[in-house]
Motif scaffolding. Structure first.
Motif, PDB file in Angstrom:
ATOM      1  N   THR A   3      13.045  -4.803  -4.789  1.00  0.00           N
ATOM      2  CA  THR A   3      12.062  -3.811  -4.341  1.00  0.00           C
ATOM      3  C   THR A   3      11.987  -3.797  -2.823  1.00  0.00           C
ATOM      4  OG1 THR A   3      10.765  -4.228  -6.344  1.00  0.00           O
ATOM      5  CG2 THR A   3       9.669  -3.063  -4.546  1.00  0.00           C
ATOM      6  N   GLU A   4      12.057  -4.985  -2.220  1.00  0.00           N
ATOM      7  CA  GLU A   4      12.013  -5.113  -0.761  1.00  0.00           C
ATOM      8  C   GLU A   4      13.191  -4.373  -0.133  1.00  0.00           C
ATOM      9  OE1 GLU A   4      12.245  -9.144   0.835  1.00  0.00           O
ATOM     10  OE2 GLU A   4      10.227  -8.855   1.616  1.00  0.00           O
ATOM     11  N   ASN A   5      14.376  -4.544  -0.706  1.00  0.00           N
ATOM     12  CA  ASN A   5      15.574  -3.883  -0.182  1.00  0.00           C
ATOM     13  C   ASN A   5      15.493  -2.365  -0.329  1.00  0.00           C
ATOM     14  OD1 ASN A   5      17.240  -5.924   0.916  1.00  0.00           O
ATOM     15  ND2 ASN A   5      17.773  -6.620  -1.133  1.00  0.00           N
ATOM     16  N   LYS A   6      14.946  -1.906  -1.450  1.00  0.00           N
ATOM     17  CA  LYS A   6      14.795  -0.466  -1.666  1.00  0.00           C
ATOM     18  C   LYS A   6      13.861   0.142  -0.628  1.00  0.00           C
ATOM     19  CE  LYS A   6      15.692  -0.268  -6.670  1.00  0.00           C
ATOM     20  NZ  LYS A   6      15.087  -0.028  -8.013  1.00  0.00           N
ATOM     21  N   LEU A   7      12.772  -0.556  -0.342  1.00  0.00           N
ATOM     22  CA  LEU A   7      11.811  -0.072   0.660  1.00  0.00           C
ATOM     23  C   LEU A   7      12.442  -0.040   2.047  1.00  0.00           C
ATOM     24  CD1 LEU A   7       8.541  -1.886  -0.471  1.00  0.00           C
ATOM     25  CD2 LEU A   7       8.908   0.585  -0.410  1.00  0.00           C
ATOM     26  N   LYS A  56      19.014  -9.598   2.083  1.00  0.00           N
ATOM     27  CA  LYS A  56      20.092  -9.878   1.129  1.00  0.00           C
ATOM     28  C   LYS A  56      20.582 -11.322   1.291  1.00  0.00           C
ATOM     29  CE  LYS A  56      21.909  -5.222   0.356  1.00  0.00           C
ATOM     30  NZ  LYS A  56      23.087  -4.319   0.501  1.00  0.00           N
ATOM     31  N   PHE A  57      20.664 -11.762   2.539  1.00  0.00           N
ATOM     32  CA  PHE A  57      21.103 -13.126   2.815  1.00  0.00           C
ATOM     33  C   PHE A  57      20.100 -14.146   2.280  1.00  0.00           C
ATOM     34  CE2 PHE A  57      21.225 -16.829   5.740  1.00  0.00           C
ATOM     35  CZ  PHE A  57      22.506 -17.275   5.430  1.00  0.00           C
ATOM     36  N   ILE A  58      18.807 -13.871   2.484  1.00  0.00           N
ATOM     37  CA  ILE A  58      17.756 -14.771   1.992  1.00  0.00           C
ATOM     38  C   ILE A  58      17.774 -14.851   0.470  1.00  0.00           C
ATOM     39  CG2 ILE A  58      15.237 -15.063   1.787  1.00  0.00           C
ATOM     40  CD1 ILE A  58      14.976 -13.901   4.595  1.00  0.00           C
ATOM     41  N   ALA A  59      18.079 -13.718  -0.175  1.00  0.00           N
ATOM     42  CA  ALA A  59      18.053 -13.652  -1.646  1.00  0.00           C
ATOM     43  C   ALA A  59      19.171 -14.458  -2.292  1.00  0.00           C
ATOM     44  CB  ALA A  59      18.138 -12.196  -2.097  1.00  0.00           C
ATOM     45  N   LYS A  60      20.250 -14.714  -1.556  1.00  0.00           N
ATOM     46  CA  LYS A  60      21.372 -15.479  -2.113  1.00  0.00           C
ATOM     47  C   LYS A  60      20.988 -16.952  -2.220  1.00  0.00           C
ATOM     48  CE  LYS A  60      25.056 -12.440  -0.420  1.00  0.00           C
ATOM     49  NZ  LYS A  60      26.215 -12.315   0.491  1.00  0.00           N
ATOM     50  N   ASN A  61      21.142 -17.488  -3.415  1.00  0.00           N
ATOM     51  CA  ASN A  61      20.761 -18.887  -3.670  1.00  0.00           C
ATOM     52  C   ASN A  61      21.827 -19.833  -3.123  1.00  0.00           C
ATOM     53  OD1 ASN A  61      19.463 -21.106  -4.594  1.00  0.00           O
ATOM     54  ND2 ASN A  61      19.847 -20.751  -6.761  1.00  0.00           N
ATOM     55  N   ASP A  62      21.469 -20.664  -2.161  1.00  0.00           N
ATOM     56  CA  ASP A  62      22.418 -21.601  -1.568  1.00  0.00           C
ATOM     57  C   ASP A  62      21.673 -22.892  -1.205  1.00  0.00           C
ATOM     58  OD1 ASP A  62      24.467 -22.907  -0.342  1.00  0.00           O
ATOM     59  OD2 ASP A  62      24.772 -21.461   1.278  1.00  0.00           O
ATOM     60  N   CYS A 123       5.756  10.931   9.460  1.00  0.00           N
ATOM     61  CA  CYS A 123       5.630   9.497   9.753  1.00  0.00           C
ATOM     62  C   CYS A 123       4.389   8.905   9.086  1.00  0.00           C
ATOM     63  CB  CYS A 123       5.568   9.263  11.263  1.00  0.00           C
ATOM     64  SG  CYS A 123       7.095   9.668  12.131  1.00  0.00           S
ATOM     65  N   GLY A 124       3.304   9.680   9.050  1.00  0.00           N
ATOM     66  CA  GLY A 124       2.071   9.216   8.419  1.00  0.00           C
ATOM     67  C   GLY A 124       2.254   8.956   6.934  1.00  0.00           C
ATOM     68  N   LEU A 125       2.988   9.831   6.270  1.00  0.00           N
ATOM     69  CA  LEU A 125       3.239   9.663   4.833  1.00  0.00           C
ATOM     70  C   LEU A 125       4.093   8.426   4.565  1.00  0.00           C
ATOM     71  CD1 LEU A 125       3.903  13.376   3.754  1.00  0.00           C
ATOM     72  CD2 LEU A 125       1.932  11.965   3.141  1.00  0.00           C
ATOM     73  N   ILE A 126       5.123   8.236   5.391  1.00  0.00           N
ATOM     74  CA  ILE A 126       5.996   7.069   5.213  1.00  0.00           C
ATOM     75  C   ILE A 126       5.219   5.781   5.493  1.00  0.00           C
ATOM     76  CG2 ILE A 126       8.053   5.859   6.066  1.00  0.00           C
ATOM     77  CD1 ILE A 126       9.322   8.583   6.579  1.00  0.00           C
ATOM     78  N   TYR A 127       4.385   5.798   6.535  1.00  0.00           N
ATOM     79  CA  TYR A 127       3.565   4.618   6.856  1.00  0.00           C
ATOM     80  C   TYR A 127       2.638   4.248   5.691  1.00  0.00           C
ATOM     81  CZ  TYR A 127      -0.594   2.159   8.443  1.00  0.00           C
ATOM     82  OH  TYR A 127      -1.638   1.288   8.531  1.00  0.00           O
ATOM     83  N   SER A 128       1.963   5.246   5.120  1.00  0.00           N
ATOM     84  CA  SER A 128       1.029   4.986   4.012  1.00  0.00           C
ATOM     85  C   SER A 128       1.757   4.379   2.821  1.00  0.00           C
ATOM     86  CB  SER A 128       0.339   6.290   3.595  1.00  0.00           C
ATOM     87  OG  SER A 128      -0.434   6.810   4.649  1.00  0.00           O
ATOM     88  N   TYR A 129       2.947   4.912   2.533  1.00  0.00           N
ATOM     89  CA  TYR A 129       3.742   4.422   1.400  1.00  0.00           C
ATOM     90  C   TYR A 129       4.207   2.985   1.657  1.00  0.00           C
ATOM     91  CZ  TYR A 129       7.506   4.198  -2.043  1.00  0.00           C
ATOM     92  OH  TYR A 129       8.326   3.825  -3.075  1.00  0.00           O
ATOM     93  N   MET A 130       4.742   2.719   2.863  1.00  0.00           N
ATOM     94  CA  MET A 130       5.227   1.376   3.193  1.00  0.00           C
ATOM     95  C   MET A 130       4.095   0.361   3.212  1.00  0.00           C
ATOM     96  SD  MET A 130       8.553   1.537   3.621  1.00  0.00           S
ATOM     97  CE  MET A 130       8.922   0.043   4.526  1.00  0.00           C
ATOM     98  N   LYS A 131       2.933   0.761   3.705  1.00  0.00           N
ATOM     99  CA  LYS A 131       1.792  -0.147   3.786  1.00  0.00           C
ATOM    100  C   LYS A 131       1.320  -0.560   2.397  1.00  0.00           C
ATOM    101  CE  LYS A 131      -2.937  -0.616   5.492  1.00  0.00           C
ATOM    102  NZ  LYS A 131      -4.112   0.073   6.072  1.00  0.00           N
ATOM    103  N   SER A 132       1.192   0.401   1.491  1.00  0.00           N
ATOM    104  CA  SER A 132       0.716   0.099   0.136  1.00  0.00           C
ATOM    105  C   SER A 132       1.699  -0.804  -0.601  1.00  0.00           C
ATOM    106  CB  SER A 132       0.488   1.393  -0.657  1.00  0.00           C
ATOM    107  OG  SER A 132       1.697   2.100  -0.845  1.00  0.00           O
ATOM    108  N   LYS A 133       2.983  -0.544  -0.451  1.00  0.00           N
ATOM    109  CA  LYS A 133       4.004  -1.366  -1.105  1.00  0.00           C
ATOM    110  C   LYS A 133       4.077  -2.754  -0.475  1.00  0.00           C
ATOM    111  CE  LYS A 133       5.492   1.652  -4.099  1.00  0.00           C
ATOM    112  NZ  LYS A 133       5.364   1.415  -5.556  1.00  0.00           N
ATOM    113  N   GLY A 134       3.927  -2.818   0.856  1.00  0.00           N
ATOM    114  CA  GLY A 134       3.985  -4.092   1.560  1.00  0.00           C
ATOM    115  C   GLY A 134       2.864  -5.021   1.158  1.00  0.00           C
TER     116      GLY A 134
END
Length: 300
Positions: A3-7, A56-62, A123-134
């Motif tokens: 979900t983080e990568n999609k955002l 993506k790098f953080i998500a890789k288990n090592d 920009c306002g619409l994108i900010y609102s969407y990113m904030k709620s998901k974050g």
């Protein structure tokens, strides 16, 4: 993490769109403020791409090469992004001052207003969407991305306000000031917006050097530990809590004495389970280490 990568990809796409529109529109009507908006979006795009790669790098288990995980990269990414934005603000501030010194520049108000209105809404619409998901994900990287869109929205709002003022004074006795409105808006916006990346950098720098977590989390865990100390009659307890990105590192040491009531390994694990259960509501990935010793020097 998916979900983080999609955002982040969504944010990058938005950044690309507004970067192309802003830079193109700014060049077309010769507006430094709109160019500033477009360049900011271009830098945001670049930073979003970096965030995608790091996530993506953080998500890789090592666990072999990174036995303590890769969460330290989260505040480092945010710190880097903050530094880039601080540098950008200083550069645009310097360029705007030069423009005023060389006599300002006229701007086509009509085209500028159209851009500003579209940019504020988008920009306002994108900010609102990113904030709620974050907020739902509790991700510092997404929160930083959201802050970038907040800055972009505010820049666009500043553009809109500035060009409305320009339109008002255009047909008054102050018309000669119109050539300075554009660079003055850049100066004001740059100064105001330095606060966001500077405060963001200070916050994540504290995480990088493992400053203690906020007082609310610290106090809550401290109370839990002291209750256990009293229950088992330990001589003392030492608690260390620090936040790094989306993870919370909790180190607890209980010091035995001759009157301590704990007698078995099973009871030690029971204490660990109790602490884990009572801190489950804290919305961070926990790294919990609970130790028991009879010598305080191993806890200090």
């Amino acid at each position: 993490m998916k979900t983080e990568n999609k955002l982040l990809k969504f944010s990058a796409a938005g950044g690309l769109f507004f970067a192309l529109v802003g830079i193109g529109w700014g060049l077309f009507i010769d507006s430094e403020m709109i160019m500033f908006d477009g360049v900011y979006s271009l830098i945001s795009l670049f930073l979003s791409i970096i965030s995608i790669v790091i996530c993506k790098f953080i998500a890789k288990n090592d666990k072999v090469n990174f036995p303590f995980g890769k969460k330290a990269l989260e505040p480092m990414v945010v710190a880097f992004k903050s530094i880039v934005l601080i540098i950008m603000c200083f550069i645009t501030l310097s360029n705007a001052i030069k423009t005023i010194r060389t006599g300002g520049n006229p701007v086509d108000t009509g085209f500028a207003l159209i851009y500003a209105i579209l940019s504020v809404i988008g920009c306002g619409l994108i900010y609102s969407y990113m904030k709620s998901k974050g907020q739902k994900l509790n991700s510092d990287i997404i929160k930083a991305e959201s802050s970038q869109w907040l800055m972009d929205t505010a820049i666009s709002a500043g553009v809109l306000l500035g060009f409305i003022i320009l339109l008002i004074i255009k047909n008054t006795k102050l018309y000669y000031l119109t050539i300075y409105i554009d660079p003055v808006m850049v100066i004001i916006t740059s100064i105001i917006f330095l606060k966001v990346p500077i405060s963001q950098f200070i916050r994540v720098f504290k995480e990088i050097i493992l400053v203690k977590a906020n007082d609310e989390i610290n106090d809550e865990i401290y109370v839990i530990v002291k209750d256990i100390q009293k229950e088992y009659n330990f001589e003392d307890s030492i608690t260390r809590v620090s936040k790094m990105g989306s993870s919370l590192r909790i180190e607890i040491d209980f010091i035995f004495n001759g009157e301590s009531k704990m007698e078995s390994l099973e009871e030690m694990d029971k204490v660990r389970e109790k602490i884990d259960k009572e801190t489950n509501h804290i919305k961070y990935e926990k790294w919990l280490n609970v130790s028991f010793t009879g010598n305080k020097k191993w806890a200090i």
